[in-house]
Design an enzyme around this catalytic site. Structure first.
Site, mmCIF file in Angstrom:
data_model
loop_
_atom_site.group_PDB
_atom_site.id
_atom_site.type_symbol
_atom_site.label_atom_id
_atom_site.label_comp_id
_atom_site.label_asym_id
_atom_site.label_seq_id
_atom_site.Cartn_x
_atom_site.Cartn_y
_atom_site.Cartn_z
ATOM 1 C CG ASP A 138 4.863 -1.323 2.494
ATOM 2 O OD1 ASP A 138 3.704 -1.206 2.959
ATOM 3 O OD2 ASP A 138 5.348 -2.417 2.158
ATOM 4 C CG HIS A 139 0.201 3.745 5.209
ATOM 5 N ND1 HIS A 139 0.704 3.980 6.466
ATOM 6 C CD2 HIS A 139 -0.801 4.642 5.041
ATOM 7 C CE1 HIS A 139 0.022 4.951 7.043
ATOM 8 N NE2 HIS A 139 -0.898 5.379 6.198
ATOM 9 N NE ARG A 140 2.763 -4.108 3.121
ATOM 10 C CZ ARG A 140 3.289 -5.066 2.362
ATOM 11 N NH1 ARG A 140 2.757 -6.272 2.367
ATOM 12 N NH2 ARG A 140 4.345 -4.835 1.612
ATOM 13 N N PRO A 183 0.852 -1.205 0.000
ATOM 14 C CG PRO A 183 -0.088 -1.118 2.130
ATOM 15 C CD PRO A 183 0.781 -1.956 1.260
#
Ligand code: CAO
Length: 438
Positions: A410-412, A232
């Protein structure tokens, strides 16, 4: 020639069962234990194997016939030559046993179907494997040979629509399903369920020229697509004042040239990025394959996107933290040249922690770079431009050279606040490069 008549063996409780598929034809060479036909009762389907290796000379059965133990099936030439051509040993004395029985009717909560007592344990169905082919409580209806075929190809029977009698899945259905799966876009392979892209005949609308994609484009295209859909992405935009940095760089150009180096902005950016990575270690990390841990790296290998006539490649400069700006600039030029001459070795593109993608030499104001997974962030650089910037102290606008930064992360792994902190840190470093020495 030694012709033998072959009968249906003892198939336990199966009596007057219907032949649903004949798996051989006259002239076929059968191995001992090779399947002759599939019979089906109201509970299960079963393949009937050949007791001997040999060549089929006559068929005594047809689809739809009802058979029991002792019914004639076919004539088999078991002479040495015919049997040998099957590549299977000739079995002199053999008590035939049917191959696995697999349920095709009861829902998963029902007990497994009765297995004829004489079938050796190794031939009995694996209840787990049988139930794995149930989808949403609806069993897959297929003969053992088709099940075996599907298993060999890794085809999921529960997703295949049967076109045989009573919806039975045929070998051709499995083949067609595999073909259609292979033709689907790669997103389907990771379970995203994209609808297949429509196939359009562009020539219908005007003249066209179809050219093959380069090997690099095909490889990088698949990786970019995977990275784009699996991580994401969020892109944080910012601007760094590089007026003083550019003055300094220009003042160093002659000295660098004497040392055979083209001192580019990118070399300074590499140093600034390492400084930011030290301050924000989660950017110098990768998600572990199990998705449970974050692997923090203590080394600083920085990749840079390089535009080549064949497509995009990402060479990696190792241990940027241990190198000075001149060394980095030299390596940048060497690796770019190798990349453009297609001489870059595979290991020169491995081990990167973070990537820089500079379009500054070309143009643009901002873009959304795709993360080079398993890295967790990438910094895009667009063309620096002179802008009027408000100077609070002198209460006036001043012309400043502003470098657009586009940080995708990466929003994770990285939160929005840290994304903004990272670019703010870069702004600080780039606006006064003396800070890089601290
Ligand atoms: N703003 C203004 N000018 C810039 C600039 C910027 N951000 N970055 C570079 N320039 C200038 C340079 O100073 C140079 O000017 P001079 O020729 O007057 O010295 C000129 O643009 C050309 O620079 P360059 O691009 O050749 O050199 P570089 O070190 O900046 O970049 C490389 C090297 C390999 C990154 C670059 O050649 C390249 O391939 N860029 C494309 C990367 C790409 O395709 N990214 C997209 C990937 S999708 O995510």
């Amino acid at each position: 020639m030694s012709i033998k008549e072959i009968f249906v063996p003892d198939i336990g409780s199966f009596k007057d069962v219907e032949i649903i598929e004949i798996l051989v034809k006259i002239g076929d060479t059968l191995a001992a234990d090779g399947s002759i036909m599939t019979v089906e009762s109201d509970k299960a389907a079963m393949d009937i194997p050949a007791p001997f290796a040999g060549k089929v000379t006559e068929l005594k059965i047809k689809v739809g016939d009802k058979v029991s133990a002792g019914s004639p099936m076919l004539m088999l030439d078991t002479s040495g030559e015919a049997a040998a051509s099957s590549g299977a040993p000739v079995v002199k004395s053999f008590t035939p046993a049917a191959t696995p029985v697999v349920a095709n009717v009861p829902p998963p909560s029902h007990p497994a179907p009765e297995v004829p007592a004489h079938i050796p344990p190794k031939h009995r169905p694996d209840p787990v494997a049988a139930h794995a082919e149930f989808a949403g409580g609806k069993p897959a209806h297929a003969s053992p040979s088709v099940r075996r075929f599907a298993r060999e190809l890794g085809a999921d029977l529960s997703r295949i629509k049967g076109r045989g009698p009573r919806g039975r899945i045929l070998k051709e259905d499995v083949q067609d399903w595999i073909k259609s799966e292979l033709a689907k876009p790669t997103g389907e392979a990771i379970g995203l369920g994209f609808p297949a892209a429509p196939v359009i005949d562009f020539a219908k609308f005007g003249e066209i020229d179809t050219q093959p994609l380069s090997r690099i484009k095909k490889l990088s295209g698949a990786n970019l697509h995977r990275n784009w859909v699996s991580a994401p992405h969020v892109t944080q935009f910012d601007e760094a004042d590089i007026t003083d940095l550019e003055d300094f760089r220009k003042s160093m150009l002659d000295e660098a040239a004497k040392r055979g180096v083209k001192l580019t902005l990118l070399a300074f950016l590499m140093k600034a990025v390492v400084n930011a990575l030290r301050n924000y270690p989660s950017f110098n990390a990768s998600l572990a394959a199990d998705g449970e841990n974050l692997v923090l790296k203590k080394y600083f290998h920085i990749g840079f996107a390089c535009d080549t006539p064949d497509g995009l490649v990402v060479p990696v400069i190792r241990d940027v933290n241990k190198k000075d700006v001149m060394d980095i600039a030299r390596e940048l030029a060497e690796l770019s040249e190798l990349a453009r001459e297609r001489k870059l070795k595979v290991d020169a593109m491995q081990g990167g922690c973070f990537t820089l993608s500079s379009l500054g030499g070309i143009g643009g104001t901002a873009f959304t770079p795709i993360i080079n997974c398993p890295e967790v962030a990438i910094l895009g650089l667009s063309r620096a431009d002179w802008k009027p910037v408000w100077n609070k102290a002198s209460k006036a606008f001043e012309p400043r050279l502003m470098l657009p930064l586009s940080l995708s992360y990466d929003h994770r792994v990285i939160d929005g606040a840290d994304g903004a902190r990272f670019t703010s840190h870069l702004r600080l470093m780039l606006s006064d490069v003396r800070r890089l020495l601290l």
